[in-house]
Design an enzyme around this catalytic site. Structure first.
Site, short mmCIF file in Angstrom:
data_model
loop_
_atom_site.label_atom_id
_atom_site.label_comp_id
_atom_site.label_asym_id
_atom_site.label_seq_id
_atom_site.Cartn_x
_atom_site.Cartn_y
_atom_site.Cartn_z
N SER A 287 57.11 17.30 6.60
CA SER A 287 58.26 16.40 6.53
C SER A 287 58.73 15.95 7.91
O SER A 287 59.10 14.80 8.10
CB SER A 287 59.40 17.03 5.74
N GLU A 288 58.75 16.87 8.90
CA GLU A 288 59.09 16.48 10.27
C GLU A 288 58.27 17.28 11.28
O GLU A 288 57.94 18.44 11.03
CB GLU A 288 60.58 16.70 10.57
N THR A 289 57.99 16.62 12.40
CA THR A 289 57.37 17.27 13.55
C THR A 289 58.31 17.08 14.74
O THR A 289 58.81 15.98 14.98
CB THR A 289 55.99 16.69 13.84
#
Length: 303
Positions: free
Chosen positions: A49-51
Site C-alpha cells: 500500500s505504501e513505500t
C-alpha cells in the site's frame, strides 16, 4: 543498454510482532539520490500500500516521502512505524527523533522495547452532508446497520494529518459483510476531500480492543488497507470530538484491523488534548536490493 544502479529495499510488517501479519510497508533507507519517478517505479514494483523513502533533512533528523503504487501521499502511519522499526533494528537509540514529512515535522518516539510512537498533527473534524442511504449503497452494507450506530457519532471527516471519512456501523458481522463499490468509494472520497473511508464498529474481536475497523482508499490505489496508522489517529480524534466515551476517553485505545484481508494487526493510540500519538511494532520480512533504471523519466516509468 540502460545504465542501472542498485539500492537497498526492505519490507517491514507494521503494527504487529509477527511476520506476514499487520500492514506490509516498503522501506528504502537511503533514497537521497532517487528521483520521484524512480520512487514511484519502486513503489509500483513493491505493490504494497505504501513505500517510504528515507532521506537527509535540513529541518529534522530524517526526511521521508511516501508513495502508493500509483501516487505520492503526504503521510503514512504504517510506513513510518515500519521505517523506524527498521532503524531501531539497525541500532537507532531509543528516544525522540524528528521526521520531516509533506505535512510538517513530526516527533517520533522509540521505546526501549522497539515500539514506535508517531505524534500526528492536531485533529480537525467536520461533519458531512451525507445520507445514510447513499453511504450504505457505496459501502455495500445495510442502511439500518449504519443508522443503528449513529447515536451521538455522526458521519464526519477527521484528520490528524490525512483526512478520512469516518463511518460507524453496528455489528462486526455488518462490517465483515461490507462489499464496497470501489468506483463509488473513490467518487465519495473525492467529493468530501478524504483519502479514504474508515468503517468501524465497537463490536471488536478481542476484549482488549476498542474497536474493529476497515479502511478503503481506491483513489490512492489501495482498495482495502490492512492496518492504517493515519486513519487510527483520525478515528481516535473523531471519537473524542463527539464524546463517544462520555468525556472519559481511555488513556490508550487499541484498534484492530486487517482480519478481513488476512493481515491482522493492532494500533495503539493515545490522545491528550490536541496531541495524538499512534504506536506499534514492526517486523522485517524482506531485506534485499532493487535495480533501478537511471535513464529518462519515460523509461523509468516503463520499468
Amino acid at each position: 543498454m540502460s545504465t542501472t544502479t542498485t539500492t537497498r529495499i526492505l519490507q517491514v510488517d507494521a503494527f504487529t510482532n509477527d511476520p506476514c501479519t499487520g500492514n506490509p510497508a516498503g522501506v528504502v533507507p537511503e533514497a537521497d539520490d532517487l528521483s520521484e519517478s524512480q520512487m514511484q517505479a519502486i513503489a509500483d514494483e513493491m505493490a504494497v500500500s505504501e513505500t517510504a523513502f528515507l532521506q537527509e533533512s535540513d529541518e529534522a533528523n530524517y526526511r521521508v516521502q511516501y508513495f502508493t503504487p500509483t501516487q505520492e501521499v503526504d503521510l503514512c502511519g504504517h510506513a513510518t512505524i515500519g521505517s523506524f522499526a527498521h532503524l531501531y533494528d539497525e541500532g537507532l537509540e531509543p528516544g525522540t527523533t524528528t521526521l520531516e514529512t509533506n505535512v510538517g515535522v513530526l516527533d517520533i518516539d522509540v521505546s526501549e522495547d522497539g515500539t514506535v510512537w508517531m505524534t500526528q498533527n492536531a485533529p480537525q473534524v467536520r461533519e458531512v452532508d451525507l445520507s445514510y442511504a447513499r453511504a450504505a449503497e457505496v459501502l455495500g452494507v445495510e442502511q439500518a446497520a449504519l443508522e443503528g450506530a449513529r447515536d451521538d457519532i455522526p458521519l464526519a471527516v477527521s484528520s490528524t494529518g490525512l483526512p478520512f471519512l469516518v463511518v460507524p456501523i453496528t455489528y462486526l458481522s455488518d462490517l465483515g459483510d461490507a462489499a464496497p463499490d470501489m468506483a463509488a468509494v473513490e467518487e465519495l472520497t473525492d467529493e468530501f476531500d478524504a483519502a479514504g473511508v474508515y468503517l468501524f464498529t465497537f463490536d471488536a474481536l478481542d476484549r482488549e480492543s476498542t474497536l474493529h475497523g476497515r479502511m478503503f482508499a481506491p483513489g490512492a490505489g489501495i482498495p482495502e488497507d490492512p492496518v492504517t496508522g493515519t486513519a487510527s489517529g483520525a478515528v481516535a480524534a473523531y471519537l473524542d470530538h463527539f464524546g463517544a466515551f462520555d468525556d472519559d476517553l481511555p488513556e490508550e485505545l487499541r484498534l484492530e484491523q486487517g482480519h478481513y484481508v488476512d493481515r491482522p494487526g493492532y494500533v495503539r493510540v493515545e490522545l491528550e488534548g490536541t496531541t495524538v500519538r499512534v504506536g506499534g511494532r514492526g517486523v522485517t520480512t524482506l531485506d534485499g536490493s532493487i535495480v533501478i533504471p537511471e535513464d529518462d523519466e519515460d523509461e523509468i516509468l516503463e520499468a
